[in-house]
Design an enzyme around this catalytic site. Structure first.
Site, PDB file in Angstrom:
ATOM      1  NE  ARG A 251      24.091   0.311  16.628  1.00 41.02           N
ATOM      2  CZ  ARG A 251      25.358   0.716  16.616  1.00 41.02           C
ATOM      3  NH1 ARG A 251      25.985   0.897  15.469  1.00 41.02           N
ATOM      4  NH2 ARG A 251      26.014   0.908  17.741  1.00 41.02           N
ATOM      5  CD  GLU A 280      25.152  -5.714  12.903  1.00 40.24           C
ATOM      6  OE1 GLU A 280      26.018  -5.771  13.796  1.00 40.24           O
ATOM      7  OE2 GLU A 280      24.837  -4.669  12.338  1.00 40.24           O
ATOM      8  CG  HIS A 298      28.714  -3.317  13.479  1.00 37.11           C
ATOM      9  ND1 HIS A 298      27.478  -3.405  14.043  1.00 37.11           N
ATOM     10  CD2 HIS A 298      29.215  -2.114  13.889  1.00 37.11           C
ATOM     11  CE1 HIS A 298      27.228  -2.327  14.761  1.00 37.11           C
ATOM     12  NE2 HIS A 298      28.263  -1.525  14.684  1.00 37.11           N
TER      13      HIS A 298
HETATM   14  N1  LIG Z   1      29.158   0.883  12.205  1.00 38.81           N
HETATM   15  C1  LIG Z   1      29.886   1.267  13.227  1.00 38.81           C
HETATM   16  O1  LIG Z   1      30.878   0.626  13.558  1.00 38.81           O
HETATM   17  C2  LIG Z   1      29.523   2.522  13.972  1.00 38.81           C
HETATM   18  C3  LIG Z   1      30.520   3.234  14.645  1.00 38.81           C
HETATM   19  C4  LIG Z   1      30.168   4.396  15.314  1.00 38.81           C
HETATM   20  C5  LIG Z   1      28.845   4.836  15.305  1.00 38.81           C
HETATM   21  N2  LIG Z   1      27.887   4.104  14.653  1.00 38.81           N
HETATM   22  C6  LIG Z   1      26.497   4.549  14.641  1.00 38.81           C
HETATM   23  O2  LIG Z   1      26.456   5.849  14.100  1.00 38.81           O
HETATM   24  C7  LIG Z   1      25.531   6.621  14.840  1.00 38.81           C
HETATM   25  C8  LIG Z   1      25.888   8.067  14.724  1.00 38.81           C
HETATM   26  O3  LIG Z   1      27.095   8.303  15.446  1.00 38.81           O
HETATM   27  P1  LIG Z   1      27.549   9.796  15.800  1.00 38.81           P
HETATM   28  O4  LIG Z   1      28.738   9.645  16.681  1.00 38.81           O
HETATM   29  O5  LIG Z   1      27.650  10.640  14.572  1.00 38.81           O
HETATM   30  O6  LIG Z   1      26.284  10.269  16.662  1.00 38.81           O
HETATM   31  P2  LIG Z   1      25.850  11.747  16.986  1.00 38.81           P
HETATM   32  O7  LIG Z   1      24.899  11.628  18.132  1.00 38.81           O
HETATM   33  O8  LIG Z   1      27.009  12.659  17.095  1.00 38.81           O
HETATM   34  O9  LIG Z   1      25.026  12.192  15.675  1.00 38.81           O
HETATM   35  C9  LIG Z   1      23.794  11.657  15.313  1.00 38.81           C
HETATM   36  C10 LIG Z   1      23.025  12.754  14.570  1.00 38.81           C
HETATM   37  O10 LIG Z   1      21.815  12.181  14.066  1.00 38.81           O
HETATM   38  C11 LIG Z   1      20.816  13.184  14.167  1.00 38.81           C
HETATM   39  N3  LIG Z   1      19.479  12.613  14.084  1.00 38.81           N
HETATM   40  C12 LIG Z   1      18.753  12.034  15.073  1.00 38.81           C
HETATM   41  N4  LIG Z   1      17.544  11.683  14.586  1.00 38.81           N
HETATM   42  C13 LIG Z   1      17.527  12.033  13.283  1.00 38.81           C
HETATM   43  C14 LIG Z   1      16.552  11.919  12.258  1.00 38.81           C
HETATM   44  N5  LIG Z   1      15.348  11.375  12.484  1.00 38.81           N
HETATM   45  N6  LIG Z   1      16.853  12.377  11.036  1.00 38.81           N
HETATM   46  C15 LIG Z   1      18.059  12.947  10.776  1.00 38.81           C
HETATM   47  N7  LIG Z   1      19.021  13.078  11.717  1.00 38.81           N
HETATM   48  C16 LIG Z   1      18.757  12.623  12.946  1.00 38.81           C
HETATM   49  C17 LIG Z   1      21.100  13.844  15.508  1.00 38.81           C
HETATM   50  O11 LIG Z   1      20.470  15.121  15.586  1.00 38.81           O
HETATM   51  C18 LIG Z   1      22.613  13.922  15.494  1.00 38.81           C
HETATM   52  O12 LIG Z   1      23.075  15.150  14.947  1.00 38.81           O
HETATM   53  C19 LIG Z   1      25.636   6.059  16.264  1.00 38.81           C
HETATM   54  O13 LIG Z   1      24.447   6.261  17.000  1.00 38.81           O
HETATM   55  C20 LIG Z   1      25.901   4.587  16.039  1.00 38.81           C
HETATM   56  O14 LIG Z   1      24.689   3.863  16.055  1.00 38.81           O
HETATM   57  C21 LIG Z   1      28.203   2.967  13.995  1.00 38.81           C
END
Ligand SMILES: NC(=O)c1ccc[n+]([C@@H]2O[C@H](COP(=O)([O-])OP(=O)(O)OC[C@H]3O[C@@H](n4cnc5c(N)ncnc54)[C@H](O)[C@@H]3O)[C@@H](O)[C@H]2O)c1
Length: 355
Positions: A251, A280, A298
Site C-alpha cells: 500500500r 491513486e 495497482h
Molecule cells: N497491489 C496489489 O494489487 C495488492 C494485492 C494483494 C495484496 N496487497 C497488499 O499486500 C498486503 C500483504 O498481503 P498478504 O496477503 O501477504 O497479507 P498477510 O496478512 O498474509 O501478510 C502480511 C504480513 O505482514 C506482516 N507485518 C505486519 N506488520 C508488520 C511490520 N510492522 N513489519 C513487518 N511485517 C509486518 C504480518 O505479520 C504478516 O505476516 C495486503 O495487506 C495488501 O494491502 C496488494
C-alpha cells in the site's frame, strides 16, 4: 436470502424486498452464473457504481444508502458511512487489504467484512518479481529510449544485476512467502523482517534496520495499519544502501512518498518499482517525471484468473453472511461480539447459495 439480525438490534432489520447490493468493483460480471446471477437469483438487486479511483466517505454514503451488502475494491468505509447505511450487513472486499475499512466501526455496526484470501497472492507475487526484474534490468528506461530512437547500452545506462543480490522482504505473510519461493531460482539471498514469522525456513529473519542496511532490493509486503503507516520514512530511507531499489506492491501509505521521491531525485537510492501510491492514481509530477521508477496502476493482484476467483469468492461471502453463516475470509471476527448470525428468512431454499 436470509438476513441476520444484530443482537443489540442496533440496525433496523433490512427488508429483503428490493434490497440491493452496491457493487463498486469495476466490470463485475452481473450476469455470470458464478457471480451476479447468484445475487439476483437470491432476490437481490445489483446497483453497479464502478470506480477506478478514490472516493470520499460522503460519496460512498450516498451510493451505499439502502444497500444490505457491498462488493468493493478500496472504497473508504468509515464510521460516518456505517451511520448513513444502517441496513448494511456485509462488505465483501475484492482482494485482501482492508486498510480502507474501519474494522472497529464495522464490527460495532454489526457489519461483517470479508476478504478473498488465496485468490490473488500468486498474481501479486508474480507482479512483485516482474517489478524487481523491470527495475534491475531498467526496462522502463530502455523501452522509452528505444521508442525515441536512442540506443543506450552502456555507461550510466548499464543495467544492474539480480544474481548475487540480497533481497529484503518487509512482511513475510502470504505474498512475501510466495515472492521468496519465486526468487529461489534467481541466485539471490533473501532476508525478511516480520514480527510474527513462525518458521522462516531457509530465509534469515533480521531487524528492519538490518534489512534496510543490507538489502540491495527492499520489497514491501505488509498490510497498511496504524503501525505500518510510513514504516519506510526518511529515517529508514537514510539507512538504505545507495544502490538500493525499493519495490512496493503493498500500500502506498506504508512508504513516505515524499521522502522516497527526495531520495530518488537526489540519487540517495538507485531506483523504485511501485504498484501503489499515496493517492491513486498518483498526481505528483515529481514522481511521474523520475526516470528511475517503474510504475504500474495497482495491478499487482489483478489477472484474468485472480479477478474471476476474487469476484466469485466475494459474491459467495455476501450470500453466506446474508444467510446467517460465518464466511471464509472474515476480516473482523469481532463483529461476532456485536452480532448474532440469526437467520430470519428462507428465500435461500431456492438453492441460490452455491457450495
Ligand atoms: N497491489 C496489489 O494489487 C495488492 C494485492 C494483494 C495484496 N496487497 C497488499 O499486500 C498486503 C500483504 O498481503 P498478504 O496477503 O501477504 O497479507 P498477510 O496478512 O498474509 O501478510 C502480511 C504480513 O505482514 C506482516 N507485518 C505486519 N506488520 C508488520 C511490520 N510492522 N513489519 C513487518 N511485517 C509486518 C504480518 O505479520 C504478516 O505476516 C495486503 O495487506 C495488501 O494491502 C496488494
Amino acid at each position: 436470502v436470509i438476513i441476520f439480525l444484530t443482537a443489540a438490534m442496533r440496525n433496523p432489520e433490512p427488508n429483503i424486498n428490493g434490497a440491493h447490493v452496491l457493487v463498486t468493483w469495476p466490470e463485475y460480471p452481473s450476469d455470470s452464473p458464478h457471480a451476479g446471477a447468484r445475487l439476483t437469483a437470491a432476490g437481490l438487486t445489483i446497483k453497479a457504481a464502478p470506480t477506478h479511483a478514490d472516493r470520499t466517505p460522503d460519496e460512498l454514503s450516498e451510493l451505499a444508502a439502502g444497500a444490505v451488502a457491498a462488493i468493493v475494491s478500496t472504497d473508504p468505509f468509515d464510521a460516518s458511512v456505517f451511520r448513513a447505511c444502517p441496513l448494511l450487513r456485509v462488505i465483501a472486499r475484492v482482494g485482501v487489504g482492508v486498510d480502507s475499512i474501519d474494522l472497529l466501526a464495522a464490527s460495532q455496526a454489526g457489519v461483517a467484512v470479508t476478504i478473498t484470501p488465496g485468490a490473488n497472492e500468486s498474481t501479486a507475487a508474480d507482479h512483485t518479481v516482474a517489478l524487481i526484474l523491470a527495475a534491475v534490468r531498467r526496462l522502463a528506461e530502455h523501452d522509452a529510449a528505444v521508442r525515441r530512437g536512442a540506443w543506450l547500452r552502456s555507461g550510466s545506462h548499464t543495467p544492474w544485476d539480480l544474481a548475487g543480490a540480497t533481497v529484503g522482504l518487509v512482511g513475510y505473510g502470504r505474498i512475501g512467502r510466495l515472492v521468496a519461493r519465486r526468487l529461489a531460482g534467481f541466485e539471490v539471498r533473501v532476508i525478511v523482517n516480520d514480527p510474527v514469522v513462525a518458521s522462516p525456513g531457509s530465509v534469515r529473519r533480521v531487524s528492519l534496520e538490518q534489512l534496510l542496511a543490507t538489502a540491495g532490493i527492499v520489497s514491501i509486503h505488509t498490510p497498511l495499519t496504524e503501525e505500518t503507516r510510513s514504516l519506510i520514512g526518511p529515517r529508514e530511507i537514510e539507512l538504505m544502501r545507495p544502490d538500493a531499489i525499493l519495490v512496493n506492491t503493498s500500500r502506498g501509505g506504508v512508504v513516505d512518498q515524499d521522502a522516497m521521491i527526495d531520495a530518488l531525485e537526489s540519487g540517495r537510492i538507485r531506483a523504485a518499482a511501485l504498484d501503489v501510491f499515496a493517492t491513486e492514481p498518483p498526481q505528483d509530477q515529481r514522481l511521474l517525471r523520475l526516470p528511475n521508477v517503474v510504475l504500474t496502476p495497482h495491478t499487482a493482484g489483478i489477472s484474468e484468473q485472480s479477478v474471476r476467483q476474487m469476484v466469485q469468492q466475494a459474491t459467495g461471502s455476501v450470500l453466506t453472511v446474508l444467510d446467517g453463516e460465518i464466511p471464509n475470509g472474515l476480516a473482523n471476527r469481532e463483529v461476532l461480539d456485536h452480532t448474532t448470525l440469526l437467520p430470519v428468512g428462507a428465500a435461500a431454499q431456492s438453492g441460490s447459495v452455491a457450495p
